[in-house]
Design a protein around this motif. Structure first.
Motif, mmCIF file in Angstrom:
data_model
loop_
_atom_site.group_PDB
_atom_site.id
_atom_site.type_symbol
_atom_site.label_atom_id
_atom_site.label_comp_id
_atom_site.label_asym_id
_atom_site.label_seq_id
_atom_site.Cartn_x
_atom_site.Cartn_y
_atom_site.Cartn_z
ATOM 1 N N MET A 1 0.835 -1.192 0.000
ATOM 2 C CA MET A 1 0.000 0.000 0.000
ATOM 3 C C MET A 1 0.882 1.259 0.000
ATOM 4 O O MET A 1 1.882 1.318 0.721
ATOM 5 C CB MET A 1 -0.914 0.005 1.235
ATOM 6 N N THR A 2 0.507 2.218 -0.808
ATOM 7 C CA THR A 2 1.256 3.471 -0.892
ATOM 8 C C THR A 2 1.146 4.242 0.419
ATOM 9 O O THR A 2 0.090 4.322 1.030
ATOM 10 C CB THR A 2 0.702 4.343 -2.036
ATOM 11 N N THR A 3 2.266 4.812 0.841
ATOM 12 C CA THR A 3 2.269 5.625 2.058
ATOM 13 C C THR A 3 2.348 7.104 1.684
ATOM 14 O O THR A 3 2.660 7.458 0.548
ATOM 15 C CB THR A 3 3.475 5.271 2.945
ATOM 16 N N LEU A 4 2.090 7.953 2.674
ATOM 17 C CA LEU A 4 2.162 9.389 2.437
ATOM 18 C C LEU A 4 3.564 9.806 2.020
ATOM 19 O O LEU A 4 3.742 10.685 1.179
ATOM 20 C CB LEU A 4 1.736 10.148 3.697
ATOM 21 N N THR A 5 4.571 9.166 2.594
ATOM 22 C CA THR A 5 5.953 9.482 2.239
ATOM 23 C C THR A 5 6.230 9.139 0.789
ATOM 24 O O THR A 5 6.906 9.888 0.074
ATOM 25 C CB THR A 5 6.936 8.708 3.144
ATOM 26 N N GLU A 6 5.674 8.027 0.321
ATOM 27 C CA GLU A 6 5.894 7.596 -1.063
ATOM 28 C C GLU A 6 5.204 8.498 -2.072
ATOM 29 O O GLU A 6 5.651 8.620 -3.214
ATOM 30 C CB GLU A 6 5.419 6.148 -1.237
ATOM 31 N N ILE A 7 4.126 9.151 -1.671
ATOM 32 C CA ILE A 7 3.434 10.085 -2.558
ATOM 33 C C ILE A 7 4.339 11.254 -2.909
ATOM 34 O O ILE A 7 4.295 11.808 -4.001
ATOM 35 C CB ILE A 7 2.126 10.589 -1.908
ATOM 36 N N GLY A 8 5.188 11.615 -1.964
ATOM 37 C CA GLY A 8 6.136 12.694 -2.211
ATOM 38 C C GLY A 8 5.455 14.043 -2.319
ATOM 39 O O GLY A 8 4.576 14.374 -1.521
ATOM 40 N N LEU A 43 -5.131 22.004 -0.790
ATOM 41 C CA LEU A 43 -4.943 22.876 -1.948
ATOM 42 C C LEU A 43 -6.262 23.464 -2.429
ATOM 43 O O LEU A 43 -6.341 24.628 -2.817
ATOM 44 C CB LEU A 43 -4.268 22.111 -3.087
ATOM 45 N N LYS A 44 -7.289 22.630 -2.425
ATOM 46 C CA LYS A 44 -8.658 23.022 -2.728
ATOM 47 C C LYS A 44 -9.545 21.882 -2.248
ATOM 48 O O LYS A 44 -9.032 20.871 -1.742
ATOM 49 C CB LYS A 44 -8.863 23.280 -4.224
ATOM 50 N N LYS A 45 -10.833 22.018 -2.377
ATOM 51 C CA LYS A 45 -11.723 20.969 -1.921
ATOM 52 C C LYS A 45 -11.395 19.649 -2.616
ATOM 53 O O LYS A 45 -11.402 19.560 -3.845
ATOM 54 C CB LYS A 45 -13.185 21.352 -2.201
ATOM 55 N N GLY A 46 -11.045 18.649 -1.824
ATOM 56 C CA GLY A 46 -10.768 17.323 -2.366
ATOM 57 C C GLY A 46 -9.367 17.113 -2.901
ATOM 58 O O GLY A 46 -9.068 16.053 -3.454
ATOM 59 N N MET A 47 -8.472 18.082 -2.755
ATOM 60 C CA MET A 47 -7.096 17.912 -3.240
ATOM 61 C C MET A 47 -6.100 18.382 -2.181
ATOM 62 O O MET A 47 -6.258 19.457 -1.596
ATOM 63 C CB MET A 47 -6.866 18.675 -4.543
ATOM 64 N N TYR A 48 -5.086 17.567 -1.964
ATOM 65 C CA TYR A 48 -4.103 17.830 -0.917
ATOM 66 C C TYR A 48 -2.694 17.537 -1.427
ATOM 67 O O TYR A 48 -2.511 16.885 -2.451
ATOM 68 C CB TYR A 48 -4.373 16.943 0.306
ATOM 69 N N VAL A 49 -1.709 18.018 -0.665
ATOM 70 C CA VAL A 49 -0.331 17.651 -0.916
ATOM 71 C C VAL A 49 0.310 17.351 0.438
ATOM 72 O O VAL A 49 -0.070 17.940 1.459
ATOM 73 C CB VAL A 49 0.430 18.780 -1.657
ATOM 74 N N VAL A 50 1.226 16.397 0.449
ATOM 75 C CA VAL A 50 1.873 16.003 1.691
ATOM 76 C C VAL A 50 2.913 17.065 2.086
ATOM 77 O O VAL A 50 3.668 17.554 1.249
ATOM 78 C CB VAL A 50 2.559 14.628 1.546
ATOM 79 N N SER A 51 2.934 17.410 3.357
ATOM 80 C CA SER A 51 3.896 18.386 3.863
ATOM 81 C C SER A 51 5.326 17.912 3.628
ATOM 82 O O SER A 51 5.615 16.716 3.760
ATOM 83 C CB SER A 51 3.678 18.598 5.366
ATOM 84 N N PRO A 52 6.238 18.826 3.281
ATOM 85 C CA PRO A 52 7.642 18.439 3.098
ATOM 86 C C PRO A 52 8.252 17.783 4.335
ATOM 87 O O PRO A 52 9.138 16.936 4.217
ATOM 88 C CB PRO A 52 8.334 19.777 2.800
ATOM 89 N N GLU A 54 6.852 15.705 6.187
ATOM 90 C CA GLU A 54 6.424 14.309 6.178
ATOM 91 C C GLU A 54 7.049 13.535 5.014
ATOM 92 O O GLU A 54 7.496 12.397 5.178
ATOM 93 C CB GLU A 54 4.901 14.231 6.084
ATOM 94 N N SER A 55 7.056 14.156 3.838
ATOM 95 C CA SER A 55 7.520 13.457 2.630
ATOM 96 C C SER A 55 9.021 13.522 2.429
ATOM 97 O O SER A 55 9.608 12.669 1.757
ATOM 98 C CB SER A 55 6.839 14.056 1.393
ATOM 99 N N GLY A 56 9.645 14.572 2.984
ATOM 100 C CA GLY A 56 11.076 14.756 2.767
ATOM 101 C C GLY A 56 11.397 15.361 1.416
ATOM 102 O O GLY A 56 12.566 15.459 1.029
ATOM 103 N N LYS A 57 10.362 15.790 0.662
ATOM 104 C CA LYS A 57 10.575 16.392 -0.653
ATOM 105 C C LYS A 57 10.041 17.821 -0.665
ATOM 106 O O LYS A 57 8.946 18.088 -0.164
ATOM 107 C CB LYS A 57 9.879 15.583 -1.743
ATOM 108 N N LEU A 58 10.793 18.725 -1.240
ATOM 109 C CA LEU A 58 10.349 20.104 -1.346
ATOM 110 C C LEU A 58 9.125 20.208 -2.237
ATOM 111 O O LEU A 58 8.991 19.477 -3.224
ATOM 112 C CB LEU A 58 11.474 20.969 -1.928
#
Length: 207
Positions: A1-8, A43-52, A54-58
């Protein structure tokens, strides 16, 4: 299963997040919890991005702009600034789209989308890769075309007017301007607005 870190740093929608937490009775509550704790950025209703953190990516504002509203590509002052062609900072993340013009505001900034013709849209777009992140952005030539077309009351008919606009108003890198590909201006003149201006730019640049 994909993790939040893998989403980048790739934006994800609610459906992807829901598939990551199948055992939770209320995925909405889980997402709200992650957002409040700073793990997710809305980002908007229904769309998100993982915090740097958490992900380790800018985060890439260009990639986010592509996902937030599409099809779209980063352009105008945002692209010109990205390529180092103008010195001023840009107040918003500017993009072109074939959809209706829209604007989004979130904690990462202001994202503005300007509508253009379908025939004009694909000219002079390229995939840029920066810090292992790929996104769509206008070439410098197309970004300048977009800016000229969508600047109200800008009517450049003569060589002197064009050079004054570039040098004094935009403070454009003129060495880079004279190295531009005139063929993109030709293509924009065929299907876009302000044909007189683009044909004059072609005359300035064409060997």
């Amino acid at each position: 299963m994909t993790t939040l870190t893998e989403i980048g740093n790739t934006p994800v929608d609610f459906a992807v997040l829901r598939s990551m937490f199948p055992s939770h009775k209320s995925v909405n509550n889980k997402i709200s919890e992650l957002e409040k704790s700073g793990v997710l950025i809305r980002l908007k209703k229904g769309m998100y991005v993982v915090s740097p953190k958490e992900s380790g990516k800018l985060l890439s504002l260009e990639l986010i702009a592509n996902h937030l509203y599409g099809p779209s590509y980063v352009s105008m002052e945002s692209a010109l600034r990205y390529f180092g062609l103008i010195p001023e900072r840009v107040y918003a993340n500017l993009s072109m789209t074939v959809k209706h013009s829209r604007e989004f505001n979130n904690q990462l900034g202001r994202f503005i989308y300007t509508q253009c013709q379908k025939e004009y849209f694909p000219i002079g777009i390229r995939q840029e890769i920066h810090a292992e992140t790929a996104f769509l952005i206008a070439t410098p030539e197309k970004a300048l075309c977009d800016l000229i077309i969508h600047t109200p009351n800008l009517n450049l008919r003569f060589k002197k007017e064009i050079l004054t606009y570039l040098e004094e108003f935009l403070r454009f890198d003129m060495d880079a301007f004279y190295q531009m590909d005139y063929r993109i201006f030709e293509q924009c003149a065929e299907v876009g607005k302000k044909k007189v201006t683009f044909k004059k730019i072609v005359k300035i640049l064409k060997p």
